[in-house]
Motif scaffolding. Structure first.
Motif, PDB file in Angstrom:
ATOM      1  N   ARG A 261      -5.156  -9.634  -1.818  1.00  0.00           N
ATOM      2  CA  ARG A 261      -4.561  -8.684  -0.867  1.00  0.00           C
ATOM      3  C   ARG A 261      -3.464  -7.880  -1.555  1.00  0.00           C
ATOM      4  NH1 ARG A 261      -1.513 -10.751   3.182  1.00  0.00           N
ATOM      5  NH2 ARG A 261      -1.950  -9.130   4.676  1.00  0.00           N
ATOM      6  N   GLY A 262      -2.673  -8.572  -2.376  1.00  0.00           N
ATOM      7  CA  GLY A 262      -1.562  -7.906  -3.052  1.00  0.00           C
ATOM      8  C   GLY A 262      -2.033  -6.784  -3.952  1.00  0.00           C
ATOM      9  N   ALA A 263      -3.139  -7.008  -4.656  1.00  0.00           N
ATOM     10  CA  ALA A 263      -3.666  -5.982  -5.561  1.00  0.00           C
ATOM     11  C   ALA A 263      -4.144  -4.772  -4.762  1.00  0.00           C
ATOM     12  CB  ALA A 263      -4.802  -6.555  -6.393  1.00  0.00           C
ATOM     13  N   ARG A 264      -4.744  -5.035  -3.616  1.00  0.00           N
ATOM     14  CA  ARG A 264      -5.202  -3.920  -2.779  1.00  0.00           C
ATOM     15  C   ARG A 264      -4.017  -3.097  -2.306  1.00  0.00           C
ATOM     16  NH1 ARG A 264      -8.530  -7.865  -0.417  1.00  0.00           N
ATOM     17  NH2 ARG A 264      -7.333  -7.991   1.493  1.00  0.00           N
ATOM     18  N   ARG A 265      -2.963  -3.798  -1.908  1.00  0.00           N
ATOM     19  CA  ARG A 265      -1.799  -3.080  -1.394  1.00  0.00           C
ATOM     20  C   ARG A 265      -1.117  -2.309  -2.511  1.00  0.00           C
ATOM     21  NH1 ARG A 265       0.710  -8.113   1.097  1.00  0.00           N
ATOM     22  NH2 ARG A 265       2.613  -6.930   1.427  1.00  0.00           N
ATOM     23  N   ARG A 266      -1.081  -2.913  -3.711  1.00  0.00           N
ATOM     24  CA  ARG A 266      -0.417  -2.248  -4.830  1.00  0.00           C
ATOM     25  C   ARG A 266      -1.160  -0.981  -5.209  1.00  0.00           C
ATOM     26  NH1 ARG A 266       0.685  -6.665  -7.886  1.00  0.00           N
ATOM     27  NH2 ARG A 266      -1.113  -6.533  -9.225  1.00  0.00           N
TER      28      ARG A 266
ATOM     29  N   ASP B  12      -5.557  -4.921   7.297  1.00  0.00           N
ATOM     30  CA  ASP B  12      -5.504  -4.950   5.832  1.00  0.00           C
ATOM     31  C   ASP B  12      -6.288  -3.799   5.208  1.00  0.00           C
ATOM     32  OD1 ASP B  12      -3.892  -7.019   5.285  1.00  0.00           O
ATOM     33  OD2 ASP B  12      -5.431  -8.377   4.551  1.00  0.00           O
ATOM     34  N   ASN B  15      -3.962   1.922   5.147  1.00  0.00           N
ATOM     35  CA  ASN B  15      -2.570   2.121   4.787  1.00  0.00           C
ATOM     36  C   ASN B  15      -1.878   3.042   5.768  1.00  0.00           C
ATOM     37  OD1 ASN B  15      -1.809   0.656   2.408  1.00  0.00           O
ATOM     38  ND2 ASN B  15      -3.466   1.751   1.414  1.00  0.00           N
ATOM     39  N   GLU B  84      -3.448 -17.487   1.170  1.00  0.00           N
ATOM     40  CA  GLU B  84      -4.495 -16.717   0.513  1.00  0.00           C
ATOM     41  C   GLU B  84      -5.179 -17.556  -0.563  1.00  0.00           C
ATOM     42  OE1 GLU B  84      -3.188 -12.884  -0.904  1.00  0.00           O
ATOM     43  OE2 GLU B  84      -5.198 -12.404  -1.623  1.00  0.00           O
ATOM     44  N   GLY B 420       3.117 -11.061  -2.579  1.00  0.00           N
ATOM     45  CA  GLY B 420       2.711  -9.888  -1.809  1.00  0.00           C
ATOM     46  C   GLY B 420       2.074  -8.847  -2.699  1.00  0.00           C
ATOM     47  N   ARG B 421       2.562  -7.625  -2.598  1.00  0.00           N
ATOM     48  CA  ARG B 421       1.917  -6.576  -3.368  1.00  0.00           C
ATOM     49  C   ARG B 421       2.234  -6.672  -4.861  1.00  0.00           C
ATOM     50  NH1 ARG B 421       5.129  -1.895  -4.027  1.00  0.00           N
ATOM     51  NH2 ARG B 421       3.329  -0.567  -4.222  1.00  0.00           N
ATOM     52  N   ARG B 422       3.072  -7.640  -5.232  1.00  0.00           N
ATOM     53  CA  ARG B 422       3.337  -7.852  -6.652  1.00  0.00           C
ATOM     54  C   ARG B 422       2.579  -9.051  -7.197  1.00  0.00           C
ATOM     55  NH1 ARG B 422       9.647  -7.681  -6.687  1.00  0.00           N
ATOM     56  NH2 ARG B 422      10.007  -5.451  -6.747  1.00  0.00           N
ATOM     57  N   THR B 423       1.649  -9.561  -6.397  1.00  0.00           N
ATOM     58  CA  THR B 423       0.790 -10.632  -6.835  1.00  0.00           C
ATOM     59  C   THR B 423       0.316 -10.423  -8.262  1.00  0.00           C
ATOM     60  OG1 THR B 423      -0.019 -11.167  -4.643  1.00  0.00           O
ATOM     61  CG2 THR B 423      -1.551 -11.509  -6.426  1.00  0.00           C
TER      62      THR B 423
END
Lengths: 341, 527
Positions: A261-266, B12, B15, B84, B420-423
């Motif tokens: 999910r994080g990669a998609r958001r990034r 999800d 955006n 996740e 999060g988005r920095r996974t």
């Protein structure tokens, strides 16, 4: 201890008895190249030897080079070392390289996947003593669904976007992923338009394989004509001025990293489709087992984790070697995408 | 559960904020009432207590996935989110789950306190019944905060669309100490509940940071200026001879601050005060650290009460004599507030007025700001005299004008992957300063770089790892960053002997070599 048949030095994977390198990252005299992605087929070698299908790819990418094509399974003898190329299933023309010397057999995978993608010669397991493998997605969080299901989702997404009056923009690497998508996109929904970088590479691939039609976008293409259709673009086109002209559109990315999910958001794409040209966790394990090898060397990806698993849980002699391969780098659009974007 | 998981999946997949609101409001129109109620509860931080600790979750999930625990842990560090990770390593894709969200939530509530064997078998069955998104959503409900990129404000907007209720009314209705067990969807949305009504605070009005010079605000006579206190924003609700303390997260924290309860005696019923909760240290205001000690405790000991007593600096009045007066001007509200004071001796230590700063010109205001730190404040607040009390963060009437942060150049020494988005990206860093020829850790910072800079540091970390400690990478001490922070206090808990407040990266000092970074003594000079 005797010297290994394949050694890792500052230039690449070196076969000393033959004096040749496999996918070297610094200029060398003789380079055996697994496939056309820029971290494996680099600039500056005196001679390139690769599969026939990969030859036009690297020639188009690297310009004037001395390249020799070879067939699957065709033996190549250098100083009594026997080399041969075998399908890796990663992208069209991608190979594993088998190296045999005095009864000892090693296989270097380059990049690979086990599923038949419909455009690449499918992966063939090869028995060996030592297996040098990528493990870009070498943790159990990666489990790919069959590609039919993913393509079904992609086509459904396209159809829905079209119904809502939006253009679909699908980001994919220009070599391999783009053509795999093209092959499976349902063109009864609409037409497939291409960004220059993707069109260039697709036309190279068309010299040796059949691919569905594409319409290259150029400055004369009427914007209204594109609406509701699908644009294949390299990841570097995301957020570009070039892309903004095609609004309204919806974006998606097709990559193994989209499992996160994080990669998609990034990436800030609306939709992520989990579709990779690399082996997933179970694919990697299956590939290792099929070789019946004793030694496994991991070169890029989650190398430490994957080799530890092989060592501690499955009893292989497994270790990591540092290389400059990048695998499917989440954040880096490949260089040639940028040049022509 | 399937509808709810589908909702999370759809949210999800976009955006666009408008699209998210549309998806949520469709859900609020179509779902069953008990499911809607639970969804509101979950999106407004009313998750029931965790029935199973995360250590067990990891063990059980890795057992089902047939992978060793260390491999699960490694995967978790890369994925960056426990729910996740669990959803990914149990690769089951076809759902056979028949239970709805509220049934699952009731199961979870009931699961708490059950024998471990029962808990395990419930979870194993559930995990295997779910598809990927159900498993993710469900496990997310079991683990940390249920943060899925939907703010309470966004949820309220969607709910307003679906129910036809005003957004402001809903924001008010959704506050307070309700749980899905104590109310229904009907009651929550359409009728005030009297019991909860009594404790209800108002939505906080928040200030925007001032970026332009104050002169841009026009005539200084139209403005109030006061210090910006570095504590916790709080509302003191006094009704029916009872006191309720709410923090900005709309959290009822009265039981953490028993010394404030006695204020009920000297404040008239039907009064709501907005102010800053602070710790008193003798004649001084305690540091934010002192305040955190009060927040962190489940039970408040006598010692803690004596050592770190709290008080409120009052700066606004939202309700007076049971009347909502938020639409009156700041000036009127302020003057009404001032009438409350002085309080009796004992209570005057619990509640005091945040003074207005007298000034005629913006230059004088800048002078106050320049000395704000000496007053143990973090800058100034500028409030328009004629403005009503708004809802949420709105530009125009309230501005915060913070003092410039303190800064120091430090060396990056350790890195961890983000969440999060920095996974899967190394974005959480540890910084060190020189002390007696060695680098001594002094702060961690996660923010302040651009995405492109984070990617560059990520590549550096991957190439320059010198050692690994679980998820933590030690890196070659080579990169220098200017670290900004809001305050500094001595600390026995930190190796460096000091604790800095809100450290973040101001700039990457590519022009500096590691040996040019500052020393610990330079940092201590700020004390």
């Amino acid at each position: 201890m005797k010297r290994p048949l394949l050694a890792f030095d500052e230039k690449g994977i070196f076969c000393e008895p033959a004096g040749v390198y496999l996918d070297p990252w610094r200029p060398v005299d003789k380079a055996l190249i697994t496939h056309g992605h820029s971290d494996h087929a680099r600039w500056g070698h005196r001679q390139y030897i690769t599969h026939h299908h990969n030859k036009p790819i690297i020639t188009s990418r690297l310009g004037t080079i001395s390249a020799k094509g070879i067939s699957w399974g065709e033996p190549l003898l250098v100083n009594n070392v026997k080399f041969s190329f075998h399908p890796a299933g990663h992208i069209p023309g991608s190979s594993q390289i088998r190296v045999e010397h005095k009864g000892e057999v090693w296989v270097f995978t380059g990049d690979y996947k086990l599923e038949d993608d419909g455009i690449s010669q499918p992966f063939e397991p090869i028995r060996c003593h030592g297996f040098i493998t990528e493990c870009t997605f070498g943790i159990p969080a990666f489990n790919w669904r069959p590609q039919e299901e993913v393509f079904h989702d992609i086509n459904t997404w396209w159809r829905e976007n079209k119904e809502e009056g939006n253009t679909s923009v699908l980001f994919a690497y220009s070599l391999g992923k783009a053509q795999r998508l093209l092959k499976h996109l349902d063109q009864s929904i609409g037409k497939v338009y291409t960004h220059g970088a993707i069109e260039n590479m697709t036309s190279v691939l068309r010299t040796f394989m059949e691919l569905p039609p594409t319409i290259p976008i150029n400055k004369d293409t009427p914007k209204a004509e594109i609406r509701g259709n699908l644009i294949l673009a390299p990841p570097s086109a995301h957020g570009s001025v070039w892309l903004r002209k095609f609004a309204p559109f919806v974006t998606a990315s097709a990559s193994g990293w989209m499992a996160f999910r994080g990669a998609r958001r990034r990436r800030a794409v609306d939709r992520g489709f989990v579709l990779s040209d690399h082996a997933d966790w179970s694919g990697l394990l299956k590939a290792v087992k099929a070789t019946e090898c004793e030694t496994v060397v991991t070169t890029h990806g989650y190398t430490e984790i994957f080799s530890r698993y092989l060592r501690e849980e499955l009893g292989y002699n497994a270790y990591t070697q540092h290389t400059e391969f990048e695998g499917d780098q989440e954040e880096n659009a490949s260089a040639e995408d940028k040049e022509t974007a | 559960m399937r509808d709810f998981a589908q909702l999370i999946k759809n949210l999800d997949s976009t955006n666009s904020t408008n699209r998210k609101v549309a998806l949520l409001s469709t859900y609020f129109r179509e779902a069953e009432d008990p499911d809607k109620l639970w969804t509101i509860a979950l999106l407004s931080h009313r998750r029931p207590k965790r029935p199973v600790n995360t250590t067990r979750l990891r063990e059980w999930a890795s057992a089902i996935a047939s992978i060793p625990l260390w491999l699960f842990e490694e995967s978790y560090h890369i994925v960056g989110d426990l729910a996740e990770t669990i959803a990914l390593v149990i690769p089951q894709e076809k759902s056979s789950n028949k239970k709805s969200l509220h049934q699952r939530m009731q199961d979870l509530v009931a699961l708490r306190g059950k024998p471990e064997r029962e808990q395990r078998s419930y979870l194993e069955t559930a995990w295997l019944e779910f598809d990927h998104y159900e498993r993710f959503a469900f496990t997310k409900l079991l683990t940390g905060g249920f943060r899925i990129g939907i703010s309470q404000k966004l949820m309220t907007r969607a709910l307003a669309k679906a129910t036809g209720q005003e957004e402001d009314v809903l924001a008010y209705q959704l506050m307070g100490g309700w749980t899905p067990a104590t109310t229904t969807f009907e009651k929550l949305i359409y009728s005030g509940q009297e019991a909860a009504e009594k404790s209800k605070p108002y939505p906080f009005y928040l200030a925007y940071p001032l970026e332009d010079p104050p002169e841009e605000l026009g005539d200084p006579k139209a403005w109030f200026a006061e210090y910006k206190w570095d504590g916790i924003r709080a509302q003191l609700v006094c009704r029916d001879q009872q006191v309720f303390v709410w923090s900005r997260g709309e959290e009822l924290v009265t039981d953490k601050f028993p010394e404030l309860e006695q204020l009920a005696a000297s404040i008239p019923d039907g009064t709501v005060i907005d102010g800053e909760l602070l710790v008193r240290k003798g004649k001084e205001i305690g540091s934010f650290n002192d305040l955190q000690k009060r927040l962190g405790r489940k039970t408040v000991s006598k010692k803690l009460l004596t050592e770190n007593p709290v008080f409120i600096k009052a700066y606004d009045l939202l309700e007076w004599k049971g009347q909502d007066i938020r639409d009156r001007s700041m000036e009127e509200r302020r003057s009404q507030l001032e009438h409350l004071f002085p309080l009796h001796h004992q209570d005057s230590e619990r509640l005091e007025l945040s003074p207005l700063l007298p000034f005629k010109t913006w230059k004088e205001v800048s002078e106050y700001r320049a000395h704000a730190r000496e007053e143990q404040s973090e800058g100034l607040m500028l409030k328009r005299r004629s403005a009503p009390y708004g809802v949420g963060r709105k530009k125009g009437d309230w501005w915060k004008w913070k003092v410039d942060p303190l800064t120091i150049d430090a060396v990056l020494t350790y890195a961890m992957r983000g969440h999060g988005r920095r996974t899967n990206l190394f974005t959480d860093y540890t910084f060190a300063l020189w002390h007696e020829g060695e680098l001594t850790t002094f702060a961690k910072a996660y923010s302040g770089l651009s995405d492109a800079e984070f990617r560059e540091v990520d590549r550096f970390v991957k190439k320059n790892t010198t050692d690994r400690f679980g998820p933590v990478r030690q890196v070659k001490p080579e990169l220098v960053f200017e670290i900004a922070f809001e305050g500094i206090a001595p600390s026995s808990r930190h190796k460096s002997g000091v604790a800095v407040r809100f450290p973040r990266m101001l700039r990457w000092r590519k022009d500096k070599k590691p040996e040019e970074a500052n020393t610990l003594d330079d940092l201590k000079a700020f004390l």
